[in-house]
Design a protein around this motif. Structure first.
Motif: not given
Length: 312
Positions: A210, A212-213, A216, A283
């Motif tokens: 991912d 996005t991960k 991040r 998360s």
């Protein structure tokens, strides 16, 4: 001694507004930091049962515990910012706790970065990972070692409880104290920078997963280094200037002391940011935290999702 107290009082009176501001900042950091850290550590104990959890959770628990113990001494620090006279015993105990718990906070922060470095960059080095996974033993070792290294802070006051006292004469205890002070900040900083650079390079090389991960994770690693640099490096470098106070004019000494005290206030900000960077960045932990302490945010989010579904 009476002359020193007079000079001290004159310096305090001239900077009354500034030191009231410093004191107010410390009190605010104490209130916000204590509330956040206690809520996080409560979650570690009640929900996560950290002693049964992953290695990283035990290190995170000790990081938050060190921050709480450091924050507890801040009301005394706020009081000393406004007063010339002080109880020497209380002062030395407060300084001991300050150095012990700040050192522990930095040490656990560094261990967490090293653990993440080997997990991401060298996952095949199982022996090293196995050593790092012995988190209870490592945690006990860190606390005991720092307790021993912090003893010089009890033997002689570090810098001063209020910043207007005269400098101390050189001694072996003072030298040891200064070495401990600088090494416990500068060495972890370079370790953090090295680990962060290697982790970011490794994450950039990943073509799967991912995105996005990954972004991040890289943002978190970079932010940790920046927060450490902002909180600790300014007052470390100002301490270097303080050690050379004998070579500058009296007015410059006073200015450096004021600057140093301001950077001390800035360093306490780390206790407020640690739980956010290391705990709420997960998360899973964030969902648990919101569901336990901020359930209205969860209901709001669910309501928005329901509205979007209805519109579709």
């Amino acid at each position: 001694m009476e002359n020193n107290d007079t000079d001290c009082q004159e310096n305090i009176d001239k900077s009354r507004a500034l030191y009231i501001f410093y004191s107010s900042v410390v009190v605010l950091e104490f209130i916000l930091g204590l509330l956040l850290n206690i809520s996080v550590i409560h979650l570690f104990v009640i929900k996560l049962k950290f002693w049964k959890s992953k290695t990283i959770d035990i290190f995170l628990f000790n990081l938050v515990l060190a921050d709480i113990l450091l924050l507890i001494g801040l009301p005394v620090k706020a009081y000393n910012f406004q007063q010339c006279s002080e109880n020497k015993v209380v002062c030395k105990v407060q300084l001991f706790l300050q150095f012990l718990n700040r050192g522990a906070s930095i040490a656990f922060l560094t261990v967490i970065s090293i653990y993440r470095y080997f997990s991401v960059v060298h996952p095949g080095k199982r022996k090293l990972l196995w050593i790092l996974k012995r988190s209870p033993q490592i945690s006990i070792f860190i606390w005991v070692l720092l307790g021993i290294l912090t003893i010089p802070a009890m033997l002689q006051s570090f810098i001063r409880c209020n910043s207007n006292e005269n400098d101390e004469e050189a001694s072996l205890v003072v030298l040891l104290r200064e070495i401990v002070f600088f090494t416990q900040i500068l060495i972890p900083f370079f370790v953090l920078v090295y680990c962060s650079i290697r982790i970011i390079k490794r994450l950039n090389q990943k073509s799967v997963g991912d995105k996005t991960k990954l972004r991040r994770a890289m943002f978190l690693v970079t932010t940790v280094v920046l927060v450490f640099a902002i909180c600790f490096l300014p007052y470390t470098f100002t301490r270097v200037v303080q050690l050379k106070n004998g070579f500058v004019m009296k007015e410059e000494k006073v200015a450096v002391v004021k600057l140093y005290d301001g950077f001390i206030c800035l360093s306490y900000l780390n206790c407020l940011l640690d739980p956010i960077l290391y705990c709420l960045s997960s998360s899973k932990f964030k969902k648990l935290y919101i569901s336990m302490y901020l359930p209205f945010l969860l209901k709001k989010e669910q309501a928005e999702i329901s509205d979007d579904t209805a519109d579709d």
